[in-house]
Design a protein around this motif. Sequence first.
Motif, PDB file in Angstrom:
ATOM      1  N   ILE A  58       0.911  -1.326   0.026  1.00  0.00           N
ATOM      2  CA  ILE A  58       0.079   0.076  -0.110  1.00  0.00           C
ATOM      3  C   ILE A  58       0.866   1.475   0.092  1.00  0.00           C
ATOM      4  O   ILE A  58       0.580   2.005  -0.619  1.00  0.00           O
ATOM      5  N   PHE A  59       2.063   1.094   0.847  1.00  0.00           N
ATOM      6  CA  PHE A  59       2.754   2.186   0.807  1.00  0.00           C
ATOM      7  C   PHE A  59       3.438   2.624  -0.606  1.00  0.00           C
ATOM      8  O   PHE A  59       3.532   3.877  -1.132  1.00  0.00           O
ATOM      9  N   ASN A  94       0.873   4.151  -2.671  1.00  0.00           N
ATOM     10  CA  ASN A  94       0.574   5.578  -2.440  1.00  0.00           C
ATOM     11  C   ASN A  94       1.684   6.176  -2.841  1.00  0.00           C
ATOM     12  O   ASN A  94       1.379   7.325  -3.602  1.00  0.00           O
ATOM     13  N   ARG A  95       2.951   5.881  -2.791  1.00  0.00           N
ATOM     14  CA  ARG A  95       4.034   6.765  -2.881  1.00  0.00           C
ATOM     15  C   ARG A  95       4.638   6.880  -4.413  1.00  0.00           C
ATOM     16  O   ARG A  95       5.014   7.922  -4.851  1.00  0.00           O
ATOM     17  N   ILE A 139       0.688   6.034  -7.642  1.00  0.00           N
ATOM     18  CA  ILE A 139      -0.284   7.035  -7.834  1.00  0.00           C
ATOM     19  C   ILE A 139       0.511   8.476  -8.024  1.00  0.00           C
ATOM     20  O   ILE A 139       0.278   9.171  -9.264  1.00  0.00           O
ATOM     21  N   SER A 140       1.513   8.903  -7.583  1.00  0.00           N
ATOM     22  CA  SER A 140       2.122  10.091  -7.773  1.00  0.00           C
ATOM     23  C   SER A 140       2.817   9.757  -9.102  1.00  0.00           C
ATOM     24  O   SER A 140       2.982  10.859  -9.879  1.00  0.00           O
ATOM     25  N   ARG A 182     -10.367   7.621   0.679  1.00  0.00           N
ATOM     26  CA  ARG A 182      -9.412   6.528   1.448  1.00  0.00           C
ATOM     27  C   ARG A 182      -9.964   5.301   1.075  1.00  0.00           C
ATOM     28  O   ARG A 182     -11.254   5.041   1.673  1.00  0.00           O
ATOM     29  N   ARG A 198      -3.489   0.178   6.609  1.00  0.00           N
ATOM     30  CA  ARG A 198      -3.561   1.719   6.300  1.00  0.00           C
ATOM     31  C   ARG A 198      -4.457   1.741   4.817  1.00  0.00           C
ATOM     32  O   ARG A 198      -4.370   0.657   4.211  1.00  0.00           O
ATOM     33  N   ILE A 218      -5.427   3.181   0.865  1.00  0.00           N
ATOM     34  CA  ILE A 218      -4.828   3.624  -0.304  1.00  0.00           C
ATOM     35  C   ILE A 218      -5.547   4.991  -0.226  1.00  0.00           C
ATOM     36  O   ILE A 218      -6.801   5.079  -0.324  1.00  0.00           O
ATOM     37  N   THR A 219      -4.639   6.014  -0.238  1.00  0.00           N
ATOM     38  CA  THR A 219      -5.062   7.462  -0.592  1.00  0.00           C
ATOM     39  C   THR A 219      -5.030   7.879  -1.698  1.00  0.00           C
ATOM     40  O   THR A 219      -3.882   7.869  -2.312  1.00  0.00           O
ATOM     41  N   ILE A 220      -5.937   8.548  -2.245  1.00  0.00           N
ATOM     42  CA  ILE A 220      -5.974   9.321  -3.747  1.00  0.00           C
ATOM     43  C   ILE A 220      -6.804  10.603  -3.709  1.00  0.00           C
ATOM     44  O   ILE A 220      -7.960  10.408  -2.900  1.00  0.00           O
ATOM     45  N   THR A 221      -6.448  11.443  -3.956  1.00  0.00           N
ATOM     46  CA  THR A 221      -7.202  12.991  -3.922  1.00  0.00           C
ATOM     47  C   THR A 221      -8.202  12.732  -5.191  1.00  0.00           C
ATOM     48  O   THR A 221      -7.584  12.406  -6.320  1.00  0.00           O
TER      49      THR A 221
END
Lengths: 441, 334
Positions: free
Chosen positions: B5-6, B9-10, B13-14, B145, B155, B157-160
Amino acid sequence: MSTQTQGFRFDLADPRIRAITLFAAMFVLIVIVGFVQGAANTSLLLTQATAYALIALGLNIQWGYGGLFNFAIMGFMMVGGAAAVTISAPVNPVFWDSDGPIMLAKALFAFLVGIAIVASVRQVSRIGITGFWRGMLIVFAWLAAYIIYRSQLDPAAAYIESTAGYIGGLGLNPVLGWLVGGLLAAIIAFIVGKVSLGLRSDYLAIATIGISEILRAFVKNMDWWTRGTQTVSPMPWPVPLPQQYQADGVAIAESFVYARLGFLVVLVVILALVLFLVQRAYAGPWGRMMRSIRDNFIAAGSMGKDVKGRQLELFVFGSVLIGIGGGMLANFNQIFDPSSYQPINHTFMVWVMVIVGGAGNNWGVLLGSFLIYLAWVVSDPMAQAIFINLSAWTQSIGWGAIPEIDSRALQMRVFVLGVIITIALRYAPKGLLPEVVRKSE
Amino acid sequence: MDELIFFINRVLISGTVLGSIYALGAIGVTLIFGILRFAHFAHGDMMTMGAFVAFVFVTILTGMGITAPIPMGFVVLPLAMVTTAIIALGLDKGFYAPLRRRGVPSVTLLIASIGVTLMLQGLIRLIFGSGTRSLYINESKEIFRIDMSAFGGSRPITITEPQVLMMVVTVLIVIALHYFLTRSRLGKAMRAMADNAALAQVSGINTAVVVRVTWLIAGALACVAGTMLALDVALMPDLAFNIVLPIFAAAIVGGLGHVYGAIVGGFLLAFAETLAVFNWTSVLRPLLGWLPEGWQLPANLALVPTEYKLTVAFVILVITLLARPTGIFKGAST
């Protein structure tokens, strides 16, 4: 050319008369600026402009003589500045008393070991490993060399930054620092040129911009060497500082003028010497050969000229002058601040100087550097005046004042630079003093 | 699972967001190079300008009290695209077309584009000041989230929301561009002219129209890329100036003049940059149990320090130029 008649005629098409007229106009302009801005500011401006003239001559060797793109001016200037720091900044006793020098020596040794690994792996074709496997081995050798180097450098850098701050300088004469800056720039230019001079012009432009950014990233982030964003200040001068004049009882305002004029004299002497040399080189067989390579490298190559080798020569010579100029500016400004280096202020401004002045014509480049630097410096207060008047007007009609006038007016310089280069390309693509092409009868 | 997941996220996605921005910018660069045969250096500032055009529209619409369920930056995007495209056409008419008519070499056009860069940059700062602004006026970035507890992750997965929209918009634009280039008459004419300008002209293709359309598309895409960058980071006058070099790197790596190459190059560079500065220690933590007694993973196992992120693009560029100067796909080679 139509001036075949005997006797003197004022004709701007004649290169000599044109040059004299334009230089006279520039002189008048400087005198006007001198009266408006005062002697202290003008001496500052002239000294910096002289250093930039040296840098522009360096670019003229590359672009004017050889048609080589170099957008890495900022990078070479930073290298020159960093060399000036190392040679001329005061000695840092904390560093020399610590383990720092030994750790740095180890890092240097690791660097050399890395080079040796890569160089020897490149030879594996001799023992029968070729093609794909040789390529893979070379990639791994690079990786191994990188890891070995980092494993030694990282602790050394961390140690020095935490104990001594940075390695300090050697406390030697700044002029020596400039020469070392030129030498360092030459070494880097040699490597860069070896790698990238075979590229087409626009690829070369982008590659050199990339190299410039890489150099900036290194100089900016090697805090152990250049103190990075914390800046090194004050840098020494080769001539007496204003403070020394003040100690002798000279008034503060005049002490700045005297000190800067002293520095200016040093720079003018160096510039005159360099101008004499490059002018001689340009007129001689060497310059003729370079122009022939620039204008038609295929023909020059078929006449037996070593095109790539000669271009590398030009690239290195030009970069030496840029490195020296970068060191001069670092010493003169008394501060080496890696984050103040911007492609616009450094790389592109020098390009505008060369193009507006006239690529290939050393006198033209000299004229262009002073004119553009003048325009660059003067457009800030002029924009400020315009903004203040505009702001008074908007207030009077009830729109309120314009905010942040100071920081906005500063940006006018960038706009003016853009306008100048666009106009020059459109209406005087060969510059104010075009290159004089002499045709044999 | 947390490590994965980290990583998502890191890196994923970015990297995808950055890759979309690079790809859209690189398409514009590569199109202009393919049709007009010069490296358009002012593309980064066209992106910044597009972002500021969007900013002006957002300010006006918010001032009129209009709100939308999605960020206003996306609502005004079509309007900003049209405006930027027209400005791009104007730049060509004002600065490049006169030089082209005189038949100057392509390096002169490159230098002219640097002049345009300086003018745009100066103008933007004169008008908007040099401070940082935000495209979110009276609204906040909504964050999704995605709960991962079903898969054993602690944790989410976060995405805006803007990030999701950026990916959607990029996919839509790429599909539309693909159909335009392969199906429409004008798109085919563009490809023909990129392939061989002289031959295209004698076969009756109106090259002036093609040039105009190229600028319109490049301008519109620059606006999208700039606005996305501003939505993802912040709106600054030198927003895209730092990014024009990775974009050129992406276009060259993909092969100049090659649209699909530019897309691949953009994502390649974005992921290379993200992976190079990624700290592998956090992902390799599960392996700790396998390590011999007394061994420790270093606290930071990134390939290059974060300060050198920008250099990754150039190192890739230099290697590409040396090993395969025409790019991974064969680019225009004149």
